[in-house]
Design a protein around this motif. Sequence first.
Motif, PDB file in Angstrom:
ATOM      1  N   MET A 175       0.858  -1.179   0.000  1.00  0.00           N
ATOM      2  CA  MET A 175       0.000   0.000   0.000  1.00  0.00           C
ATOM      3  C   MET A 175       0.896   1.231   0.000  1.00  0.00           C
ATOM      4  O   MET A 175       2.107   1.134   0.240  1.00  0.00           O
ATOM      5  N   PRO A 176       0.348   2.430  -0.291  1.00  0.00           N
ATOM      6  CA  PRO A 176       1.161   3.643  -0.248  1.00  0.00           C
ATOM      7  C   PRO A 176       1.772   3.829   1.136  1.00  0.00           C
ATOM      8  O   PRO A 176       1.156   3.499   2.156  1.00  0.00           O
ATOM      9  N   SER A 177       2.985   4.358   1.194  1.00  0.00           N
ATOM     10  CA  SER A 177       3.708   4.437   2.459  1.00  0.00           C
ATOM     11  C   SER A 177       3.052   5.381   3.457  1.00  0.00           C
ATOM     12  O   SER A 177       3.296   5.268   4.661  1.00  0.00           O
ATOM     13  N   GLY A 178       2.221   6.287   2.982  1.00  0.00           N
ATOM     14  CA  GLY A 178       1.515   7.188   3.894  1.00  0.00           C
ATOM     15  C   GLY A 178       0.162   6.667   4.331  1.00  0.00           C
ATOM     16  O   GLY A 178      -0.582   7.367   5.024  1.00  0.00           O
ATOM     17  N   GLY A 179      -0.169   5.423   3.936  1.00  0.00           N
ATOM     18  CA  GLY A 179      -1.485   4.856   4.237  1.00  0.00           C
ATOM     19  C   GLY A 179      -2.363   4.895   3.008  1.00  0.00           C
ATOM     20  O   GLY A 179      -2.135   5.665   2.076  1.00  0.00           O
ATOM     21  N   GLY A 180      -3.391   4.065   2.977  1.00  0.00           N
ATOM     22  CA  GLY A 180      -4.295   4.038   1.827  1.00  0.00           C
ATOM     23  C   GLY A 180      -4.837   2.658   1.580  1.00  0.00           C
ATOM     24  O   GLY A 180      -4.910   1.836   2.498  1.00  0.00           O
ATOM     25  N   SER A 181      -5.206   2.393   0.335  1.00  0.00           N
ATOM     26  CA  SER A 181      -5.849   1.138  -0.025  1.00  0.00           C
ATOM     27  C   SER A 181      -4.813   0.043  -0.258  1.00  0.00           C
ATOM     28  O   SER A 181      -3.977   0.148  -1.160  1.00  0.00           O
ATOM     29  N   PRO A 182      -4.878  -1.056   0.532  1.00  0.00           N
ATOM     30  CA  PRO A 182      -3.909  -2.136   0.347  1.00  0.00           C
ATOM     31  C   PRO A 182      -4.279  -3.044  -0.819  1.00  0.00           C
ATOM     32  O   PRO A 182      -5.436  -3.155  -1.194  1.00  0.00           O
ATOM     33  N   VAL A 183      -3.248  -3.706  -1.378  1.00  0.00           N
ATOM     34  CA  VAL A 183      -3.419  -4.650  -2.471  1.00  0.00           C
ATOM     35  C   VAL A 183      -2.745  -5.961  -2.076  1.00  0.00           C
ATOM     36  O   VAL A 183      -1.565  -5.967  -1.695  1.00  0.00           O
ATOM     37  N   LEU A 184      -3.486  -7.067  -2.144  1.00  0.00           N
ATOM     38  CA  LEU A 184      -2.923  -8.378  -1.861  1.00  0.00           C
ATOM     39  C   LEU A 184      -2.030  -8.801  -3.027  1.00  0.00           C
ATOM     40  O   LEU A 184      -2.494  -8.913  -4.152  1.00  0.00           O
ATOM     41  N   ARG A 185      -0.752  -9.053  -2.743  1.00  0.00           N
ATOM     42  CA  ARG A 185       0.202  -9.429  -3.787  1.00  0.00           C
ATOM     43  C   ARG A 185       0.422 -10.933  -3.855  1.00  0.00           C
ATOM     44  O   ARG A 185       0.515 -11.495  -4.947  1.00  0.00           O
ATOM     45  N   VAL A 186       0.546 -11.595  -2.689  1.00  0.00           N
ATOM     46  CA  VAL A 186       0.822 -13.029  -2.665  1.00  0.00           C
ATOM     47  C   VAL A 186       0.040 -13.666  -1.523  1.00  0.00           C
ATOM     48  O   VAL A 186       0.254 -13.326  -0.359  1.00  0.00           O
ATOM     49  N   LEU A 187      -0.852 -14.571  -1.832  1.00  0.00           N
ATOM     50  CA  LEU A 187      -1.580 -15.300  -0.809  1.00  0.00           C
ATOM     51  C   LEU A 187      -0.599 -16.157  -0.006  1.00  0.00           C
ATOM     52  O   LEU A 187       0.195 -16.912  -0.581  1.00  0.00           O
ATOM     53  N   ASN A 188      -0.630 -16.010   1.314  1.00  0.00           N
ATOM     54  CA  ASN A 188       0.216 -16.766   2.253  1.00  0.00           C
ATOM     55  C   ASN A 188       1.694 -16.381   2.216  1.00  0.00           C
ATOM     56  O   ASN A 188       2.507 -17.003   2.908  1.00  0.00           O
ATOM     57  N   GLY A 189       2.089 -15.369   1.451  1.00  0.00           N
ATOM     58  CA  GLY A 189       3.478 -14.906   1.475  1.00  0.00           C
ATOM     59  C   GLY A 189       3.747 -14.050   2.699  1.00  0.00           C
ATOM     60  O   GLY A 189       2.834 -13.454   3.293  1.00  0.00           O
ATOM     61  N   TYR A 190       5.014 -13.982   3.098  1.00  0.00           N
ATOM     62  CA  TYR A 190       5.368 -13.183   4.276  1.00  0.00           C
ATOM     63  C   TYR A 190       6.845 -12.816   4.247  1.00  0.00           C
ATOM     64  O   TYR A 190       7.614 -13.335   3.447  1.00  0.00           O
ATOM     65  N   ASP A 191       7.251 -11.880   5.131  1.00  0.00           N
ATOM     66  CA  ASP A 191       8.650 -11.497   5.367  1.00  0.00           C
ATOM     67  C   ASP A 191       9.298 -11.006   4.074  1.00  0.00           C
ATOM     68  O   ASP A 191      10.169 -11.663   3.497  1.00  0.00           O
ATOM     69  N   SER A 192       8.923  -9.814   3.633  1.00  0.00           N
ATOM     70  CA  SER A 192       9.305  -9.340   2.298  1.00  0.00           C
ATOM     71  C   SER A 192      10.367  -8.249   2.351  1.00  0.00           C
ATOM     72  O   SER A 192      10.622  -7.629   3.382  1.00  0.00           O
ATOM     73  N   SER A 193      10.974  -8.012   1.184  1.00  0.00           N
ATOM     74  CA  SER A 193      11.929  -6.932   0.975  1.00  0.00           C
ATOM     75  C   SER A 193      11.834  -6.509  -0.485  1.00  0.00           C
ATOM     76  O   SER A 193      11.642  -7.354  -1.368  1.00  0.00           O
ATOM     77  N   PHE A 194      11.973  -5.204  -0.750  1.00  0.00           N
ATOM     78  CA  PHE A 194      11.883  -4.681  -2.114  1.00  0.00           C
ATOM     79  C   PHE A 194      13.204  -4.841  -2.861  1.00  0.00           C
ATOM     80  O   PHE A 194      14.292  -4.793  -2.276  1.00  0.00           O
ATOM     81  N   SER A 195      13.090  -4.988  -4.181  1.00  0.00           N
ATOM     82  CA  SER A 195      14.267  -4.914  -5.042  1.00  0.00           C
ATOM     83  C   SER A 195      14.778  -3.477  -5.079  1.00  0.00           C
ATOM     84  O   SER A 195      14.038  -2.533  -4.782  1.00  0.00           O
ATOM     85  N   PRO A 196      16.045  -3.262  -5.451  1.00  0.00           N
ATOM     86  CA  PRO A 196      16.584  -1.899  -5.487  1.00  0.00           C
ATOM     87  C   PRO A 196      15.830  -0.956  -6.414  1.00  0.00           C
ATOM     88  O   PRO A 196      15.823   0.249  -6.192  1.00  0.00           O
ATOM     89  N   ASP A 197      15.197  -1.487  -7.477  1.00  0.00           N
ATOM     90  CA  ASP A 197      14.421  -0.614  -8.360  1.00  0.00           C
ATOM     91  C   ASP A 197      12.964  -0.481  -7.922  1.00  0.00           C
ATOM     92  O   ASP A 197      12.185   0.231  -8.571  1.00  0.00           O
ATOM     93  N   GLY A 198      12.577  -1.163  -6.842  1.00  0.00           N
ATOM     94  CA  GLY A 198      11.224  -1.059  -6.308  1.00  0.00           C
ATOM     95  C   GLY A 198      10.164  -1.777  -7.110  1.00  0.00           C
ATOM     96  O   GLY A 198       8.980  -1.659  -6.806  1.00  0.00           O
ATOM     97  N   GLU A 199      10.560  -2.556  -8.132  1.00  0.00           N
ATOM     98  CA  GLU A 199       9.583  -3.183  -9.022  1.00  0.00           C
ATOM     99  C   GLU A 199       9.226  -4.619  -8.636  1.00  0.00           C
ATOM    100  O   GLU A 199       8.290  -5.189  -9.185  1.00  0.00           O
TER     101      GLU A 199
END
Length: 538
Positions: A175-199
């Motif tokens: 979701m946006p870092s300031g709060g807002g509408s969340p989007v489910l990306r992966v069912l049952n996924g957890y403990d995440s980290s972004f790639s350097p390009d954020g994609e």
Amino acid sequence: MRLLRLPAAVALILAFHSAALADGSTQLDPDGSLRYEPVFVDESGTTTVADIDSLTSPAISPDGSEIAFSGSLGDESLALYALFVVGVDGSGLEQVTDGTYGEFDPVWSPDGAFLTFSQNQTGSLSLSACCRLARVEIATGAITALTGAVGAIRPALSPDGALLSYDNPTGLWTMPSGGGSPVLRVLNGYDSSFSPDGESLVYVINVNGLRRLRTVDIDSGVVRTLFSTSGQIESPKWRGGRIYFVHHTGSGYDGRSDVELRSITTSGTALRVESSYADQRVGFDVFDNNEILFYRSSNGDFSYFDIAPDAALGSAMASGSYSVGWDSITAIDLHGDGHDEVFFYRPTDGVFKYYETEADGSLGPALADGTYSLGWDSITAVDVDGDSHDEVMFYRSADGVFKYYETKPTGALGALLSSGNYSLGWDSITRVDLNSDGRDELLFYRSSDGVFKYYETKANGSLGTLLSSGTYSLGWDSITKVDLNGDGLDEMLFFRASDGTFKYYETKPTGALGTLVSSGTYRSGWDLVTAIQLDDLG
């Protein structure tokens, strides 16, 4: 909420080399009674940064100088945990939140001004009821709740700070870092980290009793499995072309055994063990950045400097004299361990030498010496297959002849991968990872007219797609890729020997230059400027 500064006696103060920009990692370390304290680990050893029982993974600041962690207030059985910030040398311990409910999972904003975290407002251990996301301004202690997330833990921020990911009982959300509408990306996924390009995101998922390390493209939803184990995977962190994670057997904070810090390329190749621990290390975060070597051919003078994220040079780590007349000094990782060796070459007689390097910038043992063929104008270390083990490219400007070789840990050349002719007259050939996939692209530059070209590379050493071409300004004697801020994305340093002028630019995946990061003047007269990774991740 006001900022609380603890008495100096609370902090265990230990000093080690280059604390403000030390390469290393943060972890939680058992104190002998299955309680955990935040530590900083580098090649000099393990530094306990605070004598406070801690919970959830610590996080290292963008510039590598501070650690944020969730620490207990009084008896940890009270389940009151606040957020603390402390220097990597154990100095300047500050309590940032008051722990009224319990604050966990801190993650830094890119500018180091805020911490985003999970907050248990109810005291319930049920994830569906316990937690919200919030952020705190470190300077003032002011907390802002982030609306939209429910039962949210383990937040992670994108490199530009615009997007955050988090876990809840259903899976992995953004979701946006300031709060807002969340989007489910992966069912049952957890403990995440972004790639350097954020994609993309790296995350963990349990499939039929096996823990799998996976990546997902945020826009397309394409998933790739990188690693599977019957043990446990924790704290994946995406740094450049590699993903670092904790791997162990057992379960829970109390039952870890065979704990290893591992890394793997983003293509799922070259799995390696960075560190092994007999005790029960918990959590992980990492920071690393380059050092820079300046060398003058005429008298052999050299200096190594740490380089700050703003491109300022620190005090010289080492300086002195090498033998004179080397036309090419190349940083090359012969062992695939993230620690560069250094290669010296003289085209007039073909003499070469490989040396190991020490963390203080001095040369270590000689690995190899001898004679190659003569007349090579450019020698470039390049990882063409993304396995974190460098190959080496030789180029001769007069006739455009090139050769790519595999390298051996001894410094000897391995198999000839490719040879042929490129166009003539290139004064500088620089490897740079533009898209953080662990595979280098190549920048060709001609000083006389400023013409440049960026190409993808192929595993067989041939050039791939032309990514970008055009004209830069003229007269640059050295173009070097440098990761200024340890985010895994290379910036480009342009340097002119005659007057010491330099410019640092961000780079884009297309090969175009991005924002001008810094410009000014270093000392003039250096013939070679080389970025080199002296420290591994400990």
